[in-house]
Design an enzyme around this catalytic site. Structure first.
Site, PDB file in Angstrom:
ATOM      1  N   CYS A 101       4.886  20.612  22.730  1.00 63.50           N
ATOM      2  CA  CYS A 101       5.583  20.330  21.481  1.00 63.50           C
ATOM      3  C   CYS A 101       6.459  21.552  21.212  1.00 63.50           C
ATOM      4  CB  CYS A 101       4.541  20.112  20.383  1.00 63.50           C
ATOM      5  SG  CYS A 101       5.269  19.917  18.756  1.00 63.50           S
ATOM      6  N   CYS A 160      11.799  18.428   3.913  1.00 57.64           N
ATOM      7  CA  CYS A 160      10.677  17.506   3.696  1.00 57.64           C
ATOM      8  C   CYS A 160       9.599  18.229   2.898  1.00 57.64           C
ATOM      9  CB  CYS A 160      10.116  17.032   5.032  1.00 57.64           C
ATOM     10  SG  CYS A 160      11.361  16.253   6.068  1.00 57.64           S
ATOM     11  N   CYS A 189       1.055  18.854  13.426  1.00 53.85           N
ATOM     12  CA  CYS A 189       2.350  18.458  12.872  1.00 53.85           C
ATOM     13  C   CYS A 189       2.544  19.022  11.480  1.00 53.85           C
ATOM     14  CB  CYS A 189       2.428  16.940  12.714  1.00 53.85           C
ATOM     15  SG  CYS A 189       2.749  16.044  14.191  1.00 53.85           S
ATOM     16  N   CYS A 191      13.921  25.297   9.376  1.00 58.14           N
ATOM     17  CA  CYS A 191      14.463  23.940   9.487  1.00 58.14           C
ATOM     18  C   CYS A 191      15.561  23.768   8.460  1.00 58.14           C
ATOM     19  CB  CYS A 191      13.378  22.895   9.253  1.00 58.14           C
ATOM     20  SG  CYS A 191      13.932  21.204   9.588  1.00 58.14           S
ATOM     21  N   GLU A 206       7.346  28.673  16.964  1.00 62.59           N
ATOM     22  CA  GLU A 206       6.073  28.302  17.563  1.00 62.59           C
ATOM     23  C   GLU A 206       6.242  27.094  18.469  1.00 62.59           C
ATOM     24  OE1 GLU A 206       3.117  29.988  14.093  1.00 62.59           O
ATOM     25  OE2 GLU A 206       3.855  27.964  13.875  1.00 62.59           O
ATOM     26  N   CYS A 228       6.127  19.396   4.571  1.00 63.50           N
ATOM     27  CA  CYS A 228       6.163  20.123   5.844  1.00 63.50           C
ATOM     28  C   CYS A 228       6.233  21.633   5.623  1.00 63.50           C
ATOM     29  CB  CYS A 228       7.354  19.656   6.671  1.00 63.50           C
ATOM     30  SG  CYS A 228       7.489  20.505   8.245  1.00 63.50           S
TER      31      CYS A 228
HETATM   32  N1  SAH Z   1      12.441  17.417  12.339  1.00 66.46           N
HETATM   33  C1  SAH Z   1      11.846  16.523  13.277  1.00 66.46           C
HETATM   34  C2  SAH Z   1      10.780  17.135  14.163  1.00 66.46           C
HETATM   35  C3  SAH Z   1       9.779  18.078  13.537  1.00 66.46           C
HETATM   36  S1  SAH Z   1       8.482  17.453  12.524  1.00 66.46           S
HETATM   37  C4  SAH Z   1      11.307  15.299  12.576  1.00 66.46           C
HETATM   38  O1  SAH Z   1      11.325  15.267  11.361  1.00 66.46           O
HETATM   39  O2  SAH Z   1      10.934  14.352  13.243  1.00 66.46           O
HETATM   40  C5  SAH Z   1       7.392  16.580  13.553  1.00 66.46           C
HETATM   41  C6  SAH Z   1       6.625  15.478  12.814  1.00 66.46           C
HETATM   42  O3  SAH Z   1       5.628  16.041  11.935  1.00 66.46           O
HETATM   43  C7  SAH Z   1       7.503  14.636  11.930  1.00 66.46           C
HETATM   44  O4  SAH Z   1       7.165  13.294  12.089  1.00 66.46           O
HETATM   45  C8  SAH Z   1       7.136  15.109  10.533  1.00 66.46           C
HETATM   46  O5  SAH Z   1       7.431  14.169   9.569  1.00 66.46           O
HETATM   47  C9  SAH Z   1       5.660  15.369  10.694  1.00 66.46           C
HETATM   48  N2  SAH Z   1       5.072  16.223   9.663  1.00 66.46           N
HETATM   49  C10 SAH Z   1       5.666  17.194   8.959  1.00 66.46           C
HETATM   50  N3  SAH Z   1       4.784  17.768   8.116  1.00 66.46           N
HETATM   51  C11 SAH Z   1       3.606  17.148   8.314  1.00 66.46           C
HETATM   52  C12 SAH Z   1       2.297  17.315   7.776  1.00 66.46           C
HETATM   53  N4  SAH Z   1       2.043  18.254   6.871  1.00 66.46           N
HETATM   54  N5  SAH Z   1       1.302  16.509   8.228  1.00 66.46           N
HETATM   55  C13 SAH Z   1       1.553  15.574   9.169  1.00 66.46           C
HETATM   56  N6  SAH Z   1       2.760  15.390   9.731  1.00 66.46           N
HETATM   57  C14 SAH Z   1       3.774  16.149   9.307  1.00 66.46           C
END
Ligand code: SAH
Length: 348
Positions: A108, A119, A341, A115, A95, A122
């Site tokens: 974006c 995390c 995000c 991935c 996406e 996420c």
């Molecule tokens: N892997 C990279 C880029 C993808 S995530 C990274 O970690 O930076 C993009 C952003 O979204 C990151 O800052 C991540 O921590 C945040 N993110 C992930 N899940 C989220 C959620 N459920 N709510 C808000 N931000 C989130």
């Protein structure tokens, strides 16, 4: 020849294309013509390359394929955000999102299918199937969003963030190749200053970026500056602990003099105390920094995570400001279509 064995022509460099034509007994500059069709004009077929003879176009089609991405489905949020489900040549889906504001249009983009990190907050991390995106698959997402920006908002794309699916620094070479194309006059000619690569923090790769003196910006998803807490929400932190990340960032700043952005979500009962905010200040004050406090976007199976209160956000804002660190509180965009995000997970 069977399609399976044909090579993706966009894996070839300009020089390789020139050599290919020379080897065919043709002029090397044909390689330049084809390169221009593939990258500047984003041609989807050899047929479209109208300054080549029919025989040449057929010869190319016999030898190569053009693996273009396809925008399978486009969803528009009531705040103007657009989410694209992108189908790849092997039928996997990633996406990408277009985020409009009054002055900017930001793309974006995704760097991996799924991935490689884990995390816990996420949605992308829950996807099993994983592969790296090729440079052209990353580039094509940007072209698709640039077209949508022109169509729906009457202006070209202004910024790119690598904050879609995937960890860009775990697909280092392809992400850098894609950025080369995006910034090159032969591609989109965008300024690298308008591109931000966001990473969960892979120290070795941050050092590599610094050594290569890249001109784009770096953002780090920190979420906690205390090892035990960070490891509990971002388990790979046990492999890349904060001290290593911090050293790599110091190295980055010494080499590039480029301000670091930290992304940070404050969760109730996880990182909402004064000592959490103090640890953040201690972690990032070595260099000019900016902290984006981003809103938590709830995900399925994310019951352990709840957005902290406004009082906790205020505590962070005051603590950071008192210590001279720039801070912004970001509201989510595109939540109603799962485009915010951490919500990218091919749900439709
Ligand atoms: N892997 C990279 C880029 C993808 S995530 C990274 O970690 O930076 C993009 C952003 O979204 C990151 O800052 C991540 O921590 C945040 N993110 C992930 N899940 C989220 C959620 N459920 N709510 C808000 N931000 C989130």
């Amino acid at each position: 020849m069977d399609t399976q064995v044909k090579k993706d022509i966009r894996a070839l460099t300009r020089d390789q294309l020139r050599t290919f034509f020379k080897d065919q007994g043709d002029h090397a500059y044909r390689g330049d013509q084809v390169y221009e069709w593939l990258w500047q004009k984003s041609a989807h077929s050899f047929e479209a390359m109208t300054n080549l003879s029919k025989a040449t176009r057929e010869m190319l089609a016999d030898n190569f394929v053009i693996n273009h991405i396809k925008v399978d489905k486009m969803q528009r949020s009531n705040d103007g955000t657009i989410k694209n489900a992108i189908r790849l040549h092997d039928d996997l889906v990633v996406e990408s999102v277009l985020i409009p504001t009054s002055s900017r249009t930001t793309a974006c983009v995704s760097s991996q299918v799924g991935c490689s990190l884990d995390c816990r907050f996420c949605a992308t991390a829950k996807l099993k199937r994983m592969r790296n995106l090729n440079p052209d698959e990353i580039y094509d997402q940007v072209v698709a969003i640039d077209n949508e920006s022109r169509l729906y908002f009457d202006r070209p794309l202004s910024n790119i963030v690598f904050m879609g699916m995937g960890e860009p620094l775990m697909n280092y070479n392809n992400v850098l190749k894609a950025i080369d194309k995006i910034t090159s006059p032969e591609g989109l000619g965008m300024s690298p200053k308008r591109i931000t690569v966001s990473t969960s923090g892979v120290p070795k790769m941050i050092r590599k970026l610094a050594d290569e003196e890249v001109k784009f910006k770096l953002a780090v998803s920190l979420h906690s500056a205390i090892d035990s807490i960070r490891t509990s929400i971002m388990p790979f932190n046990s492999t890349f602990p904060l001290a290593d990340l911090r050293e790599a960032l110091e190295y980055w700043y010494a080499k590039t003099k480029s301000r670091i952005t930290y992304e940070y979500v404050v969760w109730e009962g996880i990182n909402d105390r004064q000592e959490d905010a103090d640890a953040l200040v201690a972690f990032c004050k070595f260099a000019p920094s900016k902290v984006n406090l981003i809103e938590y976007n709830p995900i399925e199976d994310g019951d352990d995570f709840r957005q902290a209160s406004n009082a906790a956000i205020d505590l962070y804002v005051h603590t950071l400001e008192r210590n001279g660190i720039t801070v912004t509180v970001r509201r989510s965009r595109g939540k109603d279509i799962d485009a915010a995000c951490g919500q990218l997970a091919n749900k439709s």
